[in-house]
Each structure stands twice: as C-alpha cells, then as structure tokens.
Scaffold this motif. Structure first.
Motif, PDB file in Angstrom:
ATOM      1  N   PHE A 115       0.927  -1.231  -0.098  1.00  0.00           N
ATOM      2  CA  PHE A 115      -0.051   0.042   0.050  1.00  0.00           C
ATOM      3  C   PHE A 115       0.811   1.411  -0.203  1.00  0.00           C
ATOM      4  CE2 PHE A 115      -4.035  -2.012   1.189  1.00  0.00           C
ATOM      5  CZ  PHE A 115      -3.473  -3.231   1.509  1.00  0.00           C
ATOM      6  N   TYR A 160       0.350   5.324   1.036  1.00  0.00           N
ATOM      7  CA  TYR A 160      -0.546   6.358   1.547  1.00  0.00           C
ATOM      8  C   TYR A 160       0.361   7.806   1.597  1.00  0.00           C
ATOM      9  CZ  TYR A 160      -3.785   3.049   3.847  1.00  0.00           C
ATOM     10  OH  TYR A 160      -4.806   1.999   3.964  1.00  0.00           O
ATOM     11  N   PRO A 173      -3.248  10.432   6.959  1.00  0.00           N
ATOM     12  CA  PRO A 173      -2.863   9.727   6.028  1.00  0.00           C
ATOM     13  C   PRO A 173      -4.284   9.238   5.159  1.00  0.00           C
ATOM     14  CG  PRO A 173      -1.971   8.871   7.865  1.00  0.00           C
ATOM     15  CD  PRO A 173      -3.078   9.700   8.389  1.00  0.00           C
ATOM     16  N   LEU A 209       3.932   7.150   2.685  1.00  0.00           N
ATOM     17  CA  LEU A 209       4.017   5.993   3.498  1.00  0.00           C
ATOM     18  C   LEU A 209       3.829   4.696   2.657  1.00  0.00           C
ATOM     19  CD1 LEU A 209       2.038   7.329   6.526  1.00  0.00           C
ATOM     20  CD2 LEU A 209       4.228   7.659   5.972  1.00  0.00           C
ATOM     21  N   MET A 268       1.260  -5.809   3.819  1.00  0.00           N
ATOM     22  CA  MET A 268       0.558  -6.621   4.572  1.00  0.00           C
ATOM     23  C   MET A 268       1.244  -8.180   4.625  1.00  0.00           C
ATOM     24  SD  MET A 268      -3.754  -7.089   4.281  1.00  0.00           S
ATOM     25  CE  MET A 268      -3.859  -5.831   5.327  1.00  0.00           C
ATOM     26  N   GLN A 325      -1.314  -8.209   9.088  1.00  0.00           N
ATOM     27  CA  GLN A 325      -1.105  -7.063   9.717  1.00  0.00           C
ATOM     28  C   GLN A 325      -0.393  -6.125   8.615  1.00  0.00           C
ATOM     29  OE1 GLN A 325      -1.397  -6.683  12.748  1.00  0.00           O
ATOM     30  NE2 GLN A 325      -1.413  -8.716  14.032  1.00  0.00           N
ATOM     31  N   LEU A 326      -0.616  -4.960   8.777  1.00  0.00           N
ATOM     32  CA  LEU A 326       0.070  -3.975   8.007  1.00  0.00           C
ATOM     33  C   LEU A 326       1.559  -3.697   8.708  1.00  0.00           C
ATOM     34  CD1 LEU A 326      -2.622  -1.636   6.840  1.00  0.00           C
ATOM     35  CD2 LEU A 326      -1.190  -2.958   5.487  1.00  0.00           C
ATOM     36  N   TRP A 353       4.660  -1.103   8.389  1.00  0.00           N
ATOM     37  CA  TRP A 353       4.737   0.254   7.764  1.00  0.00           C
ATOM     38  C   TRP A 353       6.318   0.795   7.727  1.00  0.00           C
ATOM     39  CZ3 TRP A 353       0.528   3.210   6.431  1.00  0.00           C
ATOM     40  CH2 TRP A 353      -0.739   2.848   6.781  1.00  0.00           C
ATOM     41  N   GLY A 354       6.673   1.606   6.748  1.00  0.00           N
ATOM     42  CA  GLY A 354       7.684   2.189   6.682  1.00  0.00           C
ATOM     43  C   GLY A 354       7.716   3.420   7.045  1.00  0.00           C
ATOM     44  N   ALA A 355       8.894   4.245   7.671  1.00  0.00           N
ATOM     45  CA  ALA A 355       8.828   5.656   8.222  1.00  0.00           C
ATOM     46  C   ALA A 355       8.383   6.527   7.318  1.00  0.00           C
ATOM     47  CB  ALA A 355      10.234   5.607   8.914  1.00  0.00           C
ATOM     48  N   TYR A 370      -3.477   4.006  16.378  1.00  0.00           N
ATOM     49  CA  TYR A 370      -2.103   3.942  16.045  1.00  0.00           C
ATOM     50  C   TYR A 370      -1.362   5.139  16.697  1.00  0.00           C
ATOM     51  CZ  TYR A 370      -2.253   0.719  11.733  1.00  0.00           C
ATOM     52  OH  TYR A 370      -2.367  -0.105  11.324  1.00  0.00           O
ATOM     53  N   LYS A 422       9.466  10.670  12.302  1.00  0.00           N
ATOM     54  CA  LYS A 422      10.421   9.755  11.524  1.00  0.00           C
ATOM     55  C   LYS A 422      10.744   8.383  11.826  1.00  0.00           C
ATOM     56  CE  LYS A 422      13.468  13.781  10.697  1.00  0.00           C
ATOM     57  NZ  LYS A 422      14.784  14.263  10.423  1.00  0.00           N
ATOM     58  N   LYS A 423       9.341   7.690  12.252  1.00  0.00           N
ATOM     59  CA  LYS A 423       9.419   6.437  12.637  1.00  0.00           C
ATOM     60  C   LYS A 423       7.974   5.945  12.145  1.00  0.00           C
ATOM     61  CE  LYS A 423      11.307   6.319  17.423  1.00  0.00           C
ATOM     62  NZ  LYS A 423      11.125   5.954  18.796  1.00  0.00           N
ATOM     63  N   PRO A 424       7.876   4.485  11.762  1.00  0.00           N
ATOM     64  CA  PRO A 424       6.666   3.771  11.266  1.00  0.00           C
ATOM     65  C   PRO A 424       5.626   4.013  12.038  1.00  0.00           C
ATOM     66  CG  PRO A 424       8.630   2.435  11.138  1.00  0.00           C
ATOM     67  CD  PRO A 424       9.101   3.591  11.952  1.00  0.00           C
ATOM     68  N   LEU A 425       4.519   3.996  11.544  1.00  0.00           N
ATOM     69  CA  LEU A 425       3.239   3.770  12.550  1.00  0.00           C
ATOM     70  C   LEU A 425       3.408   2.782  13.204  1.00  0.00           C
ATOM     71  CD1 LEU A 425       0.475   4.679   9.775  1.00  0.00           C
ATOM     72  CD2 LEU A 425       1.417   6.334  11.706  1.00  0.00           C
ATOM     73  N   LEU A 483       1.022   0.059  15.392  1.00  0.00           N
ATOM     74  CA  LEU A 483      -0.226  -0.418  15.715  1.00  0.00           C
ATOM     75  C   LEU A 483      -0.385  -0.508  17.382  1.00  0.00           C
ATOM     76  CD1 LEU A 483      -3.201  -1.251  14.900  1.00  0.00           C
ATOM     77  CD2 LEU A 483      -2.055  -3.532  14.644  1.00  0.00           C
ATOM     78  N   PHE A 505      -8.080   7.109   7.990  1.00  0.00           N
ATOM     79  CA  PHE A 505      -7.657   7.769   9.127  1.00  0.00           C
ATOM     80  C   PHE A 505      -8.293   8.898   9.518  1.00  0.00           C
ATOM     81  CE2 PHE A 505      -3.913   5.273  10.272  1.00  0.00           C
ATOM     82  CZ  PHE A 505      -3.412   4.650   8.979  1.00  0.00           C
ATOM     83  N   GLY A 506      -8.430   9.303  10.917  1.00  0.00           N
ATOM     84  CA  GLY A 506      -8.611  10.704  11.259  1.00  0.00           C
ATOM     85  C   GLY A 506      -7.405  11.392  11.252  1.00  0.00           C
TER      86      GLY A 506
END
Lengths: 109, 115
Positions: free
Chosen positions: A33, A35, A43, A87, A91, A96-97, A99-101, B35, B40-43, B45, B106-107
């Motif tokens: 994905f 975003y 996002p 972003l 998955m 589970q997703l 994510w990159g930074a 989340y 500079k960090k990934p999301l 969960l 997302f919100g």
C-alpha cells in the motif's frame, strides 16, 4: 524481523517526475500500500498492489516486484500540493500492516 | 473529510493527569484502530477492534486503555503517561471483507504532549 525501507526525504521540482522507492522484507505478502499524508492531516490511501506490475491512477502510478521485494510510487507532472509524506506499507501473512517510516517529498517551484 | 473524526486535536497533559481521546467513524465500518505516530518512525499499531471486540494489543503499556462501546466509537483513556508518550495518535477504521484489505481511513489525529 520485518522491515520496510524508504528514503527519509526527497526534493523535486514542480512539473517534473519523481520516483519514491520502497523495499521490504516481511513474513509473507498480502499486498503493498501507498498512503499520502500532508502535514497535520490524516494519511489517505493512494494505491494497492498485490500482483507484479504497474498500476496507474492519473498522475500517480505504483509498481510492484514481489520477487525483488520492491515497489515504487511514481508521481508525474508534480504540483506544489504533492508536497507531503508518502508511506509505504506491506500486509504480511497474518494480514498485519507493516509500515515504513515515510518519505517526505518537498516540491520546489 | 475522511469520515473519521478525532477529538481533541491537541492535548497537553501532566504526568499525573487522566484524559481521554475520542474517535468517531461515519463510514459504517466494522473495525477500528489506534496507531501511534512519532516523528521519522513507522506507524505503531496499538489496538484493533473488530466487531467491537479487541483483537490486537501489541504489548502496549497499561497506562493506555482502549474502549469501544459500539462500532462507531473508539476511545483511548490515558493516565500517568510519560514524556516519551508524546506523539500523534491516529484513529482509523476499515471494513473487513473489503476488496482491498488494508485500506484504512484515518482521522487527522490527536497531538499529545506530556509534560
């Protein structure tokens, strides 16, 4: 471990083309994905690739190579409003997703 | 307007305070998420609710307590937080059995500062 790599920041010129790369190592694969997130905003979903190849959606295209663990997001005819963070997320086999930074894209006139 | 509304947008609290973040989705989705987003960090969960039942708790400290009273509302109760908990907290929703699994809405987030 699971990992998503993408550049921290990129700069491009209005009207030009930019390619944002994403490489991944995950436990299984159920889709990739992209975003977009403008500063101070939510996002928003841009694209979804589950098969190899290029998916085009207007000025934005997303490419996937599962064998290489690689994707890119291509933005054409850049506009100032494209300044945002992009972003990449994968998955995994557990749906589970991961994510990159994110890549902060700066567009200059 | 994404169909997911978070309040408050900004929150400053001391380490001994108790506060709550609220999320409401108007999309008819059946899954909701919290989340944490740090610079500079990934999301990260934190919690997932599917059909109002918690299905994921990624080793989040007990000072964060989620609540999902119905499929449209999600809360994150905060107490005795630490300065390192300062971050943007994003709520998201999705529809399970969607043609695009992983498409989250997302919100705009609640920016939390812990003093």
């Amino acid at each position: 471990g699971q990992n998503i790599d993408q550049p921290t920041e990129m700069t491009a010129t209005e009207g030009a083309i930019v390619q944002i790369n994403c490489t991944y190592q995950t436990s299984g694969f159920n889709g990739l994905f992209w975003y977009q997130q403008h500063a101070g905003e939510a996002p928003t979903f841009l694209s979804y690739n589950v098969l190899d190849g290029l998916e085009e959606k207007g000025r934005f295209s997303s490419f996937l190579s599962r064998s290489k663990g690689y994707s890119y997001l291509l933005l054409k005819e850049l506009q100032m409003k494209d300044s945002a963070s992009y972003l990449c997320a994968v998955m995994d086999s557990n749906y589970q997703l991961i994510w990159g930074a994110g890549t902060k894209l700066i567009i200059k006139p | 307007e994404t169909g997911v509304t978070q309040t408050p947008r900004h929150l400053v609290m001391g380490m001994t305070n108790k506060k709550s973040l609220k999320c409401e989705q108007h999309l008819g989705h059946n899954a909701m998420y919290w989340y944490k987003q740090s610079a500079k960090k990934p999301l990260e969960l934190m919690f997932v609710y599917s059909l109002e039942e918690r299905v994921e708790n990624n080793s989040v400290p007990s000072r964060f307590s989620p609540e999902c009273p119905n499929s449209s509302h999600l809360f994150l109760h905060l107490h005795t937080l630490q300065p390192e908990d300062s971050a943007l907290y994003l709520c998201a929703s999705s529809q399970e059995e969607s043609s695009v699994p992983g498409e989250l809405f997302f919100g705009e987030g609640s920016r939390l500062t812990v003093l």
